[in-house]
Write a protein that holds these residues in place. Structure first.
Motif, PDB file in Angstrom:
ATOM      1  N   GLY A  10     -25.921  26.440 -18.068  1.00 44.95           N
ATOM      2  CA  GLY A  10     -26.327  27.830 -17.932  1.00 44.95           C
ATOM      3  C   GLY A  10     -26.554  28.309 -16.509  1.00 44.95           C
ATOM      4  N   VAL A  11     -26.374  27.440 -15.512  1.00 43.68           N
ATOM      5  CA  VAL A  11     -26.527  27.879 -14.125  1.00 43.68           C
ATOM      6  C   VAL A  11     -25.246  28.616 -13.734  1.00 43.68           C
ATOM      7  N   PRO A  12     -25.345  29.898 -13.359  1.00 44.24           N
ATOM      8  CA  PRO A  12     -24.144  30.615 -12.931  1.00 44.24           C
ATOM      9  C   PRO A  12     -23.467  29.865 -11.777  1.00 44.24           C
ATOM     10  N   ALA A  13     -22.155  29.708 -11.857  1.00 45.46           N
ATOM     11  CA  ALA A  13     -21.406  28.919 -10.869  1.00 45.46           C
ATOM     12  C   ALA A  13     -21.652  29.393  -9.444  1.00 45.46           C
ATOM     13  N   GLU A  14     -21.630  30.718  -9.226  1.00 45.57           N
ATOM     14  CA  GLU A  14     -21.828  31.217  -7.863  1.00 45.57           C
ATOM     15  C   GLU A  14     -23.239  30.939  -7.357  1.00 45.57           C
ATOM     16  N   LEU A  15     -24.229  30.914  -8.245  1.00 48.65           N
ATOM     17  CA  LEU A  15     -25.593  30.589  -7.837  1.00 48.65           C
ATOM     18  C   LEU A  15     -25.721  29.098  -7.526  1.00 48.65           C
ATOM     19  N   ALA A  16     -25.057  28.249  -8.297  1.00 52.92           N
ATOM     20  CA  ALA A  16     -25.078  26.804  -8.024  1.00 52.92           C
ATOM     21  C   ALA A  16     -24.454  26.512  -6.661  1.00 52.92           C
ATOM     22  N   VAL A  17     -23.328  27.132  -6.360  1.00 53.00           N
ATOM     23  CA  VAL A  17     -22.664  26.924  -5.069  1.00 53.00           C
ATOM     24  C   VAL A  17     -23.544  27.452  -3.936  1.00 53.00           C
ATOM     25  N   PHE A  18     -24.154  28.605  -4.148  1.00 54.30           N
ATOM     26  CA  PHE A  18     -25.031  29.182  -3.133  1.00 54.30           C
ATOM     27  C   PHE A  18     -26.229  28.266  -2.862  1.00 54.30           C
ATOM     28  N   LEU A  19     -26.864  27.775  -3.918  1.00 52.78           N
ATOM     29  CA  LEU A  19     -28.003  26.865  -3.755  1.00 52.78           C
ATOM     30  C   LEU A  19     -27.585  25.596  -3.024  1.00 52.78           C
ATOM     31  N   ARG A  20     -26.456  25.016  -3.416  1.00 56.43           N
ATOM     32  CA  ARG A  20     -25.980  23.789  -2.766  1.00 56.43           C
ATOM     33  C   ARG A  20     -25.806  24.014  -1.265  1.00 56.43           C
ATOM     34  N   GLY A  21     -25.276  25.161  -0.889  1.00 55.26           N
ATOM     35  CA  GLY A  21     -25.052  25.466   0.517  1.00 55.26           C
ATOM     36  C   GLY A  21     -26.325  25.731   1.298  1.00 55.26           C
ATOM     37  N   ALA A  22     -27.406  26.030   0.597  1.00 56.57           N
ATOM     38  CA  ALA A  22     -28.660  26.390   1.265  1.00 56.57           C
ATOM     39  C   ALA A  22     -29.605  25.208   1.469  1.00 56.57           C
ATOM     40  N   VAL A  23     -29.320  24.077   0.848  1.00 54.43           N
ATOM     41  CA  VAL A  23     -30.213  22.921   0.970  1.00 54.43           C
ATOM     42  C   VAL A  23     -29.594  21.881   1.895  1.00 54.43           C
ATOM     43  N   ASP A  24     -30.409  20.905   2.296  1.00 55.73           N
ATOM     44  CA  ASP A  24     -29.917  19.854   3.190  1.00 55.73           C
ATOM     45  C   ASP A  24     -28.879  18.989   2.472  1.00 55.73           C
ATOM     46  N   GLY A  25     -28.424  17.943   3.097  1.00 53.98           N
ATOM     47  CA  GLY A  25     -27.360  17.107   2.546  1.00 53.98           C
ATOM     48  C   GLY A  25     -27.769  16.171   1.434  1.00 53.98           C
ATOM     49  N   ARG A  26     -29.026  16.174   1.041  1.00 52.05           N
ATOM     50  CA  ARG A  26     -29.469  15.291  -0.046  1.00 52.05           C
ATOM     51  C   ARG A  26     -28.897  15.746  -1.380  1.00 52.05           C
ATOM     52  N   PRO A  27     -28.792  14.820  -2.324  1.00 50.74           N
ATOM     53  CA  PRO A  27     -28.379  15.217  -3.673  1.00 50.74           C
ATOM     54  C   PRO A  27     -29.404  16.188  -4.270  1.00 50.74           C
ATOM     55  N   VAL A  28     -28.941  17.060  -5.139  1.00 55.29           N
ATOM     56  CA  VAL A  28     -29.833  18.010  -5.798  1.00 55.29           C
ATOM     57  C   VAL A  28     -29.612  17.996  -7.298  1.00 55.29           C
ATOM     58  N   THR A  29     -30.662  18.361  -7.997  1.00 53.39           N
ATOM     59  CA  THR A  29     -30.577  18.686  -9.408  1.00 53.39           C
ATOM     60  C   THR A  29     -30.837  20.181  -9.482  1.00 53.39           C
ATOM     61  N   ILE A  30     -29.885  20.921 -10.045  1.00 54.84           N
ATOM     62  CA  ILE A  30     -30.017  22.370 -10.155  1.00 54.84           C
ATOM     63  C   ILE A  30     -30.206  22.727 -11.620  1.00 54.84           C
ATOM     64  N   ALA A  31     -31.277  23.468 -11.891  1.00 56.17           N
ATOM     65  CA  ALA A  31     -31.599  23.845 -13.265  1.00 56.17           C
ATOM     66  C   ALA A  31     -31.801  25.351 -13.364  1.00 56.17           C
ATOM     67  N   SER A  32     -31.386  25.912 -14.471  1.00 55.28           N
ATOM     68  CA  SER A  32     -31.500  27.341 -14.732  1.00 55.28           C
ATOM     69  C   SER A  32     -32.856  27.663 -15.356  1.00 55.28           C
ATOM     70  N   SER A  33     -33.413  28.820 -14.991  1.00 58.59           N
ATOM     71  CA  SER A  33     -34.638  29.295 -15.629  1.00 58.59           C
ATOM     72  C   SER A  33     -34.288  29.931 -16.966  1.00 58.59           C
ATOM     73  N   VAL A  34     -34.983  29.480 -17.990  1.00 61.51           N
ATOM     74  CA  VAL A  34     -34.796  30.011 -19.334  1.00 61.51           C
ATOM     75  C   VAL A  34     -36.174  30.249 -19.935  1.00 61.51           C
ATOM     76  N   CYS A  35     -36.404  31.412 -20.488  1.00 62.27           N
ATOM     77  CA  CYS A  35     -37.689  31.732 -21.094  1.00 62.27           C
ATOM     78  C   CYS A  35     -37.926  30.860 -22.327  1.00 62.27           C
ATOM     79  N   ALA A  36     -39.070  30.195 -22.365  1.00 64.64           N
ATOM     80  CA  ALA A  36     -39.414  29.361 -23.509  1.00 64.64           C
ATOM     81  C   ALA A  36     -39.715  30.210 -24.745  1.00 64.64           C
ATOM     82  N   GLY A  37     -40.120  31.459 -24.534  1.00 62.26           N
ATOM     83  CA  GLY A  37     -40.484  32.319 -25.656  1.00 62.26           C
ATOM     84  C   GLY A  37     -39.302  32.913 -26.398  1.00 62.26           C
ATOM     85  N   CYS A  38     -38.294  33.414 -25.647  1.00 61.23           N
ATOM     86  CA  CYS A  38     -37.192  34.120 -26.304  1.00 61.23           C
ATOM     87  C   CYS A  38     -35.809  33.619 -25.903  1.00 61.23           C
ATOM     88  N   GLY A  39     -35.749  32.687 -24.958  1.00 60.34           N
ATOM     89  CA  GLY A  39     -34.453  32.190 -24.500  1.00 60.34           C
ATOM     90  C   GLY A  39     -33.786  33.090 -23.478  1.00 60.34           C
TER      91      GLY A  39
END
Length: 143
Positions: A10-39
């Motif tokens: 559920g992570v939008p591809a362009e947001l995943a690429v943007f996040l990857r480019g904004a962090v240092d060279g370490r591996p990352v785990t990227i997770a999408s925010s999803v409301c627990a109440g309604c999805g």
């Protein structure tokens, strides 16, 4: 993307690429925010340098991102009171995702909150902070 990166469902591809480019060279785990109440996946977000709190646009449920709640108080805000995240287009509604930068031992070392405007698709980094304690596994589910 780094070979050891993990991008959640559920992570939008362009947001995943943007996040990857904004962090240092370490591996990352990227997770999408999803409301627990309604999805829901659209949020208004309050941010400062030590955290973020999101409010679901669908049902109004609120949740802190990662360990933000621990630092979400007036004492911590002295010169850094939270404010509503906004897009250059004027919208304040976003899809949100978090990049957790991982240390060599797999523990979370840095939290980076990225958001994508639901109106025009603009991506930006709205908050990031260092994690200097352990264990940190619980943070990976607090998106």
């Amino acid at each position: 993307m780094h070979g050891d990166d993990q991008v959640g469902e559920g992570v939008p591809a362009e947001l995943a690429v943007f996040l990857r480019g904004a962090v240092d060279g370490r591996p990352v785990t990227i997770a999408s925010s999803v409301c627990a109440g309604c999805g829901g996946r659209a949020f208004c977000v309050l941010v400062n340098s030590s955290g973020a709190e999101r409010e679901c646009s669908g049902c109004g449920s609120r949740a802190f991102i990662a360990d933000s709640e621990e630092y979400w108080n007036e004492e911590s805000w002295e010169d850094d009171e939270p404010c509503a995240a906004g897009c250059p287009c004027g919208s304040e509604e976003f899809e949100a995702a978090v990049a957790f930068s991982l240390g060599d031992d797999g523990s979370v070392r840095w939290v980076t909150v990225g958001m994508r405007c639901t109106k025009d698709g603009f991506c930006g980094i709205y908050a990031d902070w260092k994690i200097d304690y352990g264990p940190t596994d619980h943070l990976l589910t607090m998106v």
